[in-house]
Design a protein around this motif. Sequence first.
Motif, short mmCIF file in Angstrom:
data_model
loop_
_atom_site.label_atom_id
_atom_site.label_comp_id
_atom_site.label_asym_id
_atom_site.label_seq_id
_atom_site.Cartn_x
_atom_site.Cartn_y
_atom_site.Cartn_z
N TYR A 224 29.32 48.24 18.53
CA TYR A 224 27.95 48.72 18.33
C TYR A 224 27.45 49.57 19.49
O TYR A 224 26.41 50.19 19.41
CB TYR A 224 26.98 47.55 18.07
CG TYR A 224 27.04 46.47 19.12
CD1 TYR A 224 27.83 45.34 18.91
CD2 TYR A 224 26.33 46.57 20.30
CE1 TYR A 224 27.91 44.35 19.87
CE2 TYR A 224 26.39 45.58 21.25
CZ TYR A 224 27.18 44.47 21.03
OH TYR A 224 27.26 43.48 21.99
N SER A 227 27.03 53.58 19.51
CA SER A 227 26.70 53.34 18.09
C SER A 227 27.56 54.18 17.16
O SER A 227 27.74 53.83 16.00
CB SER A 227 25.22 53.61 17.85
OG SER A 227 24.92 54.95 18.16
N ILE A 246 26.29 46.91 14.55
CA ILE A 246 24.95 46.33 14.82
C ILE A 246 24.61 45.27 13.77
O ILE A 246 24.06 44.22 14.08
CB ILE A 246 23.86 47.45 14.86
CG1 ILE A 246 24.12 48.36 16.04
CG2 ILE A 246 22.47 46.83 14.96
CD1 ILE A 246 23.19 49.55 16.13
N LYS A 271 16.06 42.69 13.71
CA LYS A 271 16.72 44.01 13.67
C LYS A 271 15.98 45.00 14.59
O LYS A 271 16.60 45.71 15.38
CB LYS A 271 16.71 44.52 12.22
CG LYS A 271 17.45 45.80 12.00
CD LYS A 271 17.69 45.99 10.51
CE LYS A 271 18.47 47.26 10.28
NZ LYS A 271 17.69 48.33 9.70
N ASP A 272 14.65 45.02 14.49
CA ASP A 272 13.84 45.91 15.34
C ASP A 272 14.11 45.63 16.81
O ASP A 272 14.27 46.56 17.62
CB ASP A 272 12.34 45.68 15.10
CG ASP A 272 11.88 46.41 13.87
OD1 ASP A 272 12.70 47.12 13.26
OD2 ASP A 272 10.70 46.26 13.50
N GLU A 275 17.55 46.84 17.84
CA GLU A 275 17.61 48.30 17.96
C GLU A 275 16.90 48.79 19.23
O GLU A 275 17.40 49.65 19.94
CB GLU A 275 17.04 48.96 16.71
CG GLU A 275 18.07 48.92 15.58
CD GLU A 275 17.52 49.28 14.22
OE1 GLU A 275 16.29 49.48 14.09
OE2 GLU A 275 18.34 49.33 13.27
N ASN A 279 18.66 50.72 22.28
CA ASN A 279 18.17 52.04 22.69
C ASN A 279 17.84 52.10 24.17
O ASN A 279 17.80 53.18 24.76
CB ASN A 279 16.96 52.45 21.86
CG ASN A 279 17.37 52.82 20.45
OD1 ASN A 279 18.53 53.17 20.22
ND2 ASN A 279 16.45 52.72 19.50
#
Length: 281
Positions: A224, A227, A246, A271-272, A275, A279
């Motif tokens: 992941y 990505s 992911i 999930k948020d 991510e 990031n």
Amino acid sequence: MTRLTVNGSTKLYGIIGNPVKHSFSPAMQTQAFQAMDINAVYLPFFIQESELPGILNAFQITRLQGFNVTVPFKEKIIPYLSEISREAELLQSVNTVIRTATGWKGYSTDGIGFVKAATNAGFQISDKNILLIGAGGSAKAIALSLVKHHISSLTIINRTLSKAESLAGIIASENSDIEITVNPSVHKKYDLLINSTSVGMDGKKCPVDDVMINYCRAVIDIIYNPSQTPLLQKAVQKGIPCDNGIGMLLYQGTESFEIWTGKKAPVNVMKDCLEKSLNSV
Ligand code: ATR
């Protein structure tokens, strides 16, 4: 979302590992507890192998409710548990532990995490011909879960032949109806290629050559970060549906949450969080 409240009734969860600093789980699981109005926090515990008995003692005394286990303790934790699931026993790997009336029970959620991620992303598993690259811990967990979901055939390719053969043996003893091939010299059409090796983490190497990708209708790389590995870049160029790891990371975590709480995990919140964490790496 409710504000984080920590008080005398707050329950404890955590993760043990070495290293553990880069784990996304503390943020993901704590946010999941908050979203579900569960008064709990999840903390990282960096330990040495010699400290395993001591940390379990500490977890008993502090009534910690459950924890995840990451490298290098997934196998080493087993002697300290009073019970483990059949899957964890077969894999000799535990990544989720829950407190029970008599001690600790261990599970492995890696395989189910992979299958949930794949199916939720629209990849078909049942009755499909799967090409699995790798035969390490992740490959084993994935293969066992694939077997439960009634795949048609499994082709395993691994750098070390003996490990691929050993995995093929485990799968054959679980389900003798599945056609299993190891390191084949001739290829057929595969419905799904799964890369379970670490090849591609450097953003440069690809675990298979271009010819082999052409035999595949879909590709999942369990890496992941980055990505988009070179394997996924090639799949995109060729217009082959593909996904990264992911989803597997997310769903192994939602499974842990559900084992601990008995409640449906807030997948979108987790999930948020994942991510955002990725990031900011
Ligand atoms: P994990 O628990 O993440 O699966 P593992 O059990 O160490 O980690 O397995 C790593 C997998 O990646 C193995 O299939 C390994 O191949 P070997 O069995 O031959 O060791 C594979 N792997 C790692 N580095 C590789 C490389 N440079 N080339 C090919 N395969 C590699």
